[in-house]
Scaffold this motif. Structure first.
Motif: not given
Length: 138
Positions: A2-14, A18-20, A95-105
């Protein structure tokens, strides 16, 4: 294994890159950096702000007329910067990116607080993503 959380978050950051919303922000930032008019305004603003701070820091011979003049100049330059088409596009993309980051947070905060992260909806516009200043999720 199983992947650890840090590795998974790094993959999520990659994946996030790729997001619009990320592509729009990167393009707007590049456009700002390459816009000579905007860069000149920002340079002028920074110089005027330095002059203003220098004048304000004088303890004895402060020239209030000069302070007022520099305040007007700084405010005008700021307004010119913020009304520049490139800066408007950048602020919209940011503002759009901050909205996405707020959702992630909000997802992460919910998980850390023992909630079900799969149920987290996009926070309302007034949500900062920080649960410490919140009266509760909707």
């Amino acid at each position: 294994m199983a992947m650890d959380a840090i590795t998974m978050f790094k993959e999520a950051a990659v994946q996030l890159q790729k997001e619009e919303a990320y592509a729009a922000l990167a393009a707007a930032l590049k456009e700002n950096d390459e816009n000579e008019t905007l860069q000149a305004l920002i340079g002028d603003f920074n110089l005027a702000r330095i002059d203003l701070n220098s004048e304000l820091s004088k303890s004895t011979e402060k020239d209030q007329a000069r302070v007022d003049e520099l305040n007007v100049k700084v405010n005008q330059l700021y307004n010119d910067i913020m009304s520049n088409e490139c800066m408007l596009r950048y602020n919209e993309a940011k503002a759009e990116m901050e909205k996405k980051l707020n959702h992630i947070n909000a997802i992460i905060s919910t998980a850390v607080n023992g909630g079900d992260p799969t149920t987290v909806e996009e926070p309302a516009a007034s949500c900062t993503g920080s649960c410490s200043s919140c009266s509760g999720c909707h």
